[in-house]
Design an enzyme around this catalytic site. Structure first.
Site, PDB file in Angstrom:
ATOM      1  N   ARG A  38      18.285 -24.044  18.572  1.00  0.00           N
ATOM      2  CA  ARG A  38      18.755 -24.014  17.218  1.00  0.00           C
ATOM      3  C   ARG A  38      20.320 -23.925  16.945  1.00  0.00           C
ATOM      4  NH1 ARG A  38      14.476 -19.681  14.292  1.00  0.00           N
ATOM      5  NH2 ARG A  38      13.172 -21.088  13.391  1.00  0.00           N
ATOM      6  N   LYS A 199      -6.163 -21.180  13.298  1.00  0.00           N
ATOM      7  CA  LYS A 199      -6.841 -20.762  12.170  1.00  0.00           C
ATOM      8  C   LYS A 199      -6.634 -21.601  10.568  1.00  0.00           C
ATOM      9  CE  LYS A 199      -7.144 -15.978  13.555  1.00  0.00           C
ATOM     10  NZ  LYS A 199      -6.698 -14.821  13.187  1.00  0.00           N
ATOM     11  N   GLY A 356       6.667 -24.082  15.258  1.00  0.00           N
ATOM     12  CA  GLY A 356       6.946 -23.340  16.714  1.00  0.00           C
ATOM     13  C   GLY A 356       6.243 -24.234  17.709  1.00  0.00           C
ATOM     14  N   GLY A 379       8.049 -21.007   9.555  1.00  0.00           N
ATOM     15  CA  GLY A 379       7.588 -20.689   8.111  1.00  0.00           C
ATOM     16  C   GLY A 379       8.001 -21.738   7.026  1.00  0.00           C
TER      17      GLY A 379
END
Ligand code: 3PG
Ligand code: MG
Length: 398
Positions: A38, A199, A356, A379
């Site tokens: 980053r 999930k 990620g 996110g």
């Protein structure tokens, strides 16, 4: 996507430029940075502004200190890591507003770089408090947001500030928005999406949005088991959200109505234990033994996935196809990643990936460099795939 102004539209010389960056990087136990990606991503914006003679004032958060100063979440060690990446001095001020920040800024020469302490040490940051945003704005003449990965947060330094100062997208934000536009905004068809991970429950909105936008949706990882089970396939001891059977069925119905093919595994690598080198076998998904778990997609599934990637003009990827951290359950993810990288390299594919786990999987496969764009956002990338407007991006748009 609405237009936004970039560094091309700025005369930065001698100006105090507030640059929102994402320095929320993973750390080692000893307080050193374990992955500087980053920092590397925001380096071009910082260097360009510094070279143009701006006073470059960096704003960033680290961790989730919940509005109070916490030495464990200080940005000071990250100032040192940023110096290493930039190969330039990075000054540090132990507060992002008030006299401490103002004094440090008063000492800056044109071209200097200063990092202000964690914005989340103040409650006003996450509350997007206008007073706190004003206190930040007092330190700058211009505002640049180069933190796409924090743009899903409507915080003072990512959103409020853009309303108070002339605002611009940094080079990384610009590159990210342009890449995402090619991925789902105005993509070349056919578009194939690969969505994996454990999930379904965390990705319902994302799947619902994608089925209306893409020509084929490849579902992999643990979440594929939920779809298989919903369809009536017995998945044995596999990770599976049986309570989401109705949701999975709705997604499949919506896909059928929208003309989006849903690609589920046809075979699977199964094992009795989830550990490296565990005894495993490959079976058709109809034949998963009662006492075994699906840990990867099988070779026939990989052939089908590669066929779809081969047909695609655009690929959007989030989430691994299997338990890629542990051999031999990494094969499907590695093979599909390398194939997509090769297709991209030969000019047949625009490939955009993010999240990620996805980034680590592509790095492990040695595929990341050949993808058209790999986002470092977690996110924010997911919310973009959900079709949501990101407040930090919206605030930059004219
Ligand atoms: C991230 O690490 O994804 C961004 O920096 C946002 O951090 P947050 O989830 O704590 O808001
Ligand atoms: Mg490339």
């Amino acid at each position: 996507m609405a237009g936004f102004r970039t560094l091309d539209d700025i005369d930065a010389h001698g100006k105090r430029v507030l640059v929102r960056v994402d320095l929320n990087v993973p750390m080692n136990e000893d307080g050193t940075v374990s992955d500087a990606t980053r920092i590397e991503r925001v380096a071009p914006t910082i260097i360009e502004l510094s070279d143009k003679g701006a006073k470059v004032i960096l704003l960033a958060h680290f961790g989730r200190p919940k509005g109070a100063a916490d030495p464990a979440m200080s940005l000071e060690p990250i100032a040192r890591a940023t110096e290493t990446v930039l190969d330039r001095a990075v000054h540090f001020a132990p507060d992002c507003i008030g006299a401490t920040a103002a004094d440090a800024i008063a000492q800056m020469d044109d071209g200097d770089i200063l990092l202000l302490e964690n914005t989340r040490f103040h409650k006003g940051e996450e509350q997007n408090d206008p007073e706190f945003a004003k206190a930040l704005a007092a330190n700058g003449d211009l505002y640049i947001n180069d933190a796409f990965s924090a743009a899903h947060r409507a915080h003072a330094s990512t959103e409020g500030l853009a309303k108070l100062l002339p605002s611009f997208a940094g080079r990384t934000m610009q590159e990210e928005l342009e890449a995402l536009e090619k991925g789902l905004g105005r993509p070349q068809k056919p578009v194939v999406a690969i969505v994996g991970g454990a999930k379904v429950s965390t990705k319902i909105d994302l799947l619902m949005n994608l089925v209306t936008k893409v020509d084929a949706l490849v579902i992999g990882g643990g979440m594929a088991n939920t779809f298989l089970a919903a369809r009536g396939t017995d998945v044995g001891k596999s990770l599976c959200e049986h309570d989401l059977a109705a949701t999975a069925k709705t997604i499949m119905t919506e896909a059928a109505q929208a003309g989006c093919a849903i690609i589920l595994p046809v075979d699977a690598v199964v094992a009795r234990e989830f550990k490296a080198g565990a005894a495993s076998e490959t079976v058709p998904v109809e034949d998963v033994p009662d006492d075994a778990m699906i840990l990867d997609a099988g070779p026939q599934s990989v052939i089908r996935i590669k066929e779809w990637i081969g047909r695609a003009a655009t690929l959007v990827w989030n989430g691994p196809l299997g338990a890629f951290e542990i051999a031999p359950f990494d094969k499907a993810t590695m093979e599909a990643a390398r194939f997509a990288a090769a297709e991209t390299k030969s000019g047949n594919l625009v490939s955009v990936a993010g999240g990620g786990d996805t980034v680590s999987a592509l790095n492990l496969a040695g595929a990341a460099d050949d993808f058209s764009y790999v986002s470092t956002a977690g996110g924010a990338f997911l919310e973009w795939m959900e079709g949501k407007e990101l407040p930090g991006v919206a605030a930059l748009s004219r």
